[in-house]
Write an enzyme that holds these catalytic residues in place. Structure first.
Site, PDB file in Angstrom:
ATOM      1  N   MET A 183       0.812  -1.210   0.000  1.00 53.41           N
ATOM      2  CA  MET A 183       0.000   0.000   0.000  1.00 53.41           C
ATOM      3  C   MET A 183       0.857   1.276   0.000  1.00 53.41           C
ATOM      4  SD  MET A 183      -2.985  -1.067   2.735  1.00 53.41           S
ATOM      5  CE  MET A 183      -3.979   0.394   2.448  1.00 53.41           C
ATOM      6  N   HIS A 184       0.206   2.387  -0.346  1.00 55.51           N
ATOM      7  CA  HIS A 184       0.684   3.752  -0.121  1.00 55.51           C
ATOM      8  C   HIS A 184       1.810   4.224  -1.040  1.00 55.51           C
ATOM      9  CE1 HIS A 184      -1.649   3.173   3.484  1.00 55.51           C
ATOM     10  NE2 HIS A 184      -0.721   2.490   4.115  1.00 55.51           N
ATOM     11  N   ASP A 228      -2.828  -4.902  -0.062  1.00 51.76           N
ATOM     12  CA  ASP A 228      -2.384  -6.179   0.502  1.00 51.76           C
ATOM     13  C   ASP A 228      -3.168  -6.570   1.750  1.00 51.76           C
ATOM     14  OD1 ASP A 228      -1.239  -4.225   2.140  1.00 51.76           O
ATOM     15  OD2 ASP A 228       0.823  -4.898   1.824  1.00 51.76           O
TER      16      ASP A 228
END
Length: 498
Positions: free
Chosen positions: A81-82, A239
């Site tokens: 992520m991110h 995820d």
């Protein structure tokens, strides 16, 4: 026979799994790629490495199984992520991706808080933390303005890989929720947040559901991967959302504990308006119109990996963990806090650092190893307690990831978390969740819940031991006191970190 493929784009490697209609993992393959840390606190990767290794992993998966490409109906993704990927109008990457575990953006987080104040939690439902995407965009805005001026779009890691496979842009809600740019309950990009930081609305990609079809493979990609051009490619999810699907967390009251590089406690949530005051994350689930709440330990499996690499590099993980069964709960007075790269839940603190407390001459390697596992699990317990305080009943927890690979650690989780711990028969975590999204997208099942019922089966259960639970309750109270008494010290030491 028909198959689907789940692609899990992790921080250190990409993993592909081939799954049949019964949920059996027929084969799996992984390929690693490097992580760059050019300065303290920086964490970057080359997006091209993700693409190259994903295609290589798919090709080797197909070669190892010798399954006909025509039998592969579709594939989907789980992704770290991110991470910020900036691309220009031609789809060219403008700089290395800034990853979720990059901590350079503390000043940008303070800017977000000062600018938006209470509006941030009302819209994005999460606090401004260094790992999220918006602070990274603002860092580029401040220090690399010329690159942001060239950017046509920002993508997250798996979305860039999927773009390269299909030629089409998209981002699913579960991953978009971790950007701080999404109106989480409204399910749209927030004009108010974008405008507050003079960001063009056009920089945000189209939003889709995790199980939506995003195209098929480009001809040259199909050739490189060993698949056919008409292979369906579905959006996929973050995820953690995919890990939840792969653990069957698809109904109210279901909770999982996942230990990877980071550690996650995640629970299914249907209440749109519940207010956690930013203490834990509130994200869109890959299940349509559902959410999940989540606490994060930044260094869970990473704490154990760091410990082994630093203090026991010559032994395997199995050998390292063998001795912990002979050590009593509490590691004979040795306590570890896993703040070695800062912490997320319940302390959003990039400066706090870890510690061993209570060391004496009688402590040997197994004592330290057990203390590391206990410290990781205590940190996860803090997230469990926040969920319970919101009114959730948590008496059963599905354990996945590295924490589910050792029986002693599973029992430790039962005793520290105060819940029955369930280990799944075949645990593939986010990769299985990605495969399940592909299976659902291909029409194999009428719902993700039906897919979970067919694919997932419990293998073992670990019940809390009342005596050990009582012992850990006392030690947990001591663990909770460590943050407060070391916070100032960690700040004072920060100038010596280089």
């Amino acid at each position: 026979m028909s198959y689907v493929i789940g692609v899990d784009l992790g921080t250190s490697a990409v993993k592909t799994v081939l799954v049949d209609r019964r949920g059996k993992v027929v084969a799996e393959h992984s390929e690693s790629y490097p992580l760059s840390q050019p300065k303290p606190g920086y964490s970057e990767q080359r997006p091209e490495d993700w693409v190259e290794k994903t295609l290589l992993s798919l090709k080797r998966l197909m070669e190892e199984t010798a399954i006909e490409p025509s039998e592969i109906e579709g594939l989907s993704f789980s992704g770290q992520m991110h991470g910020l990927v900036l691309i220009d109008g031609e789809g060219t990457v403008l700089r290395p991706a800034i990853l979720w575990n990059d901590t350079r953006t503390t000043a940008q987080c303070r800017r977000i808080e000062e600018t938006l104040q209470d509006k941030l939690l009302g819209i994005a439902r999460n606090r401004a933390l260094e790992g999220f995407t918006l602070p990274k965009i603002l860092w580029v805005q401040e220090f690399e303005q010329e690159l942001l001026d060239q950017a046509a779009l920002f993508l997250l890691p798996k979305d860039y890989v999927r773009y390269r496979l299909t030629g089409k842009y998209a981002m699913d809600y579960s991953d978009a929720a971790g950007t701080l740019l999404l109106d989480v309950t409204g399910k749209d990009w927030s004009s108010e947040i974008l405008d507050a930081f003079q960001l063009p609305h056009s920089i945000c990609p189209p939003l889709v559901e995790s199980f939506d079809l995003c195209g098929t493979l480009l001809p040259e990609i199909a050739e490189q991967s060993g698949l056919l051009p008409d292979t369906k490619v579905f959006a996929g999810g973050a995820d953690n959302a995919c890990g939840a699907i792969g653990a069957g967390i698809l109904a109210e009251g279901q909770t999982m504990c996942s230990v990877g590089t980071s550690g996650v406690v995640l629970s299914y949530e249907e209440r749109k308006e519940v207010d956690f005051e930013g203490k834990i994350h509130f994200f869109n689930h890959s299940e349509k119109d559902a959410f999940y709440i989540m606490g994060v330990t930044l260094s869970a499996g990473y704490s154990l990996e760091w410990f082994k690499k630093t203090f026991a590099p010559s032994v395997s993980f199995d050998e390292l963990l063998e001795g912990i069964s002979d050590i009593p709960a509490g590691s004979c007075g040795l306590l570890f806090t896993p703040y070695i790269v800062g912490e997320r839940t319940p302390y959003p603190d990039a400066n706090i650092r870890g510690s061993f407390i209570g060391m004496d001459a009688g402590h040997k390697l197994p004592h330290f190893t057990r203390a590391v596992l206990e410290g990781i699990t205590f940190s996860l317990r803090e997230s469990i307690d926040i969920l319970r305080a919101s009114g959730k009943k948590i008496d059963t927890v599905i354990s996945i990831g590295g924490g589910a690979k050792n029986e002693n650690w599973l029992q430790m989780q039962a005793d520290i978390l105060g819940a029955e711990i369930v280990k799944l028969e075949s645990e593939q975590g986010p990769a299985m969740g990605a495969a399940m999204l592909a299976a659902y997208g291909c029409g194999w099942f009428p719902s993700l819940q039906a897919c979970a019922s067919a694919f997932l089966r419990p293998a073992q259960k670990y019940v809390p031991n009342s005596e050990t639970v009582a012992s850990y309750e006392k030690l947990f109270a001591l663990y909770q006191s460590v943050y407060g008494v070391t916070r100032q010290l960690s700040g004072q030491l920060s100038e010596y970190r280089g």
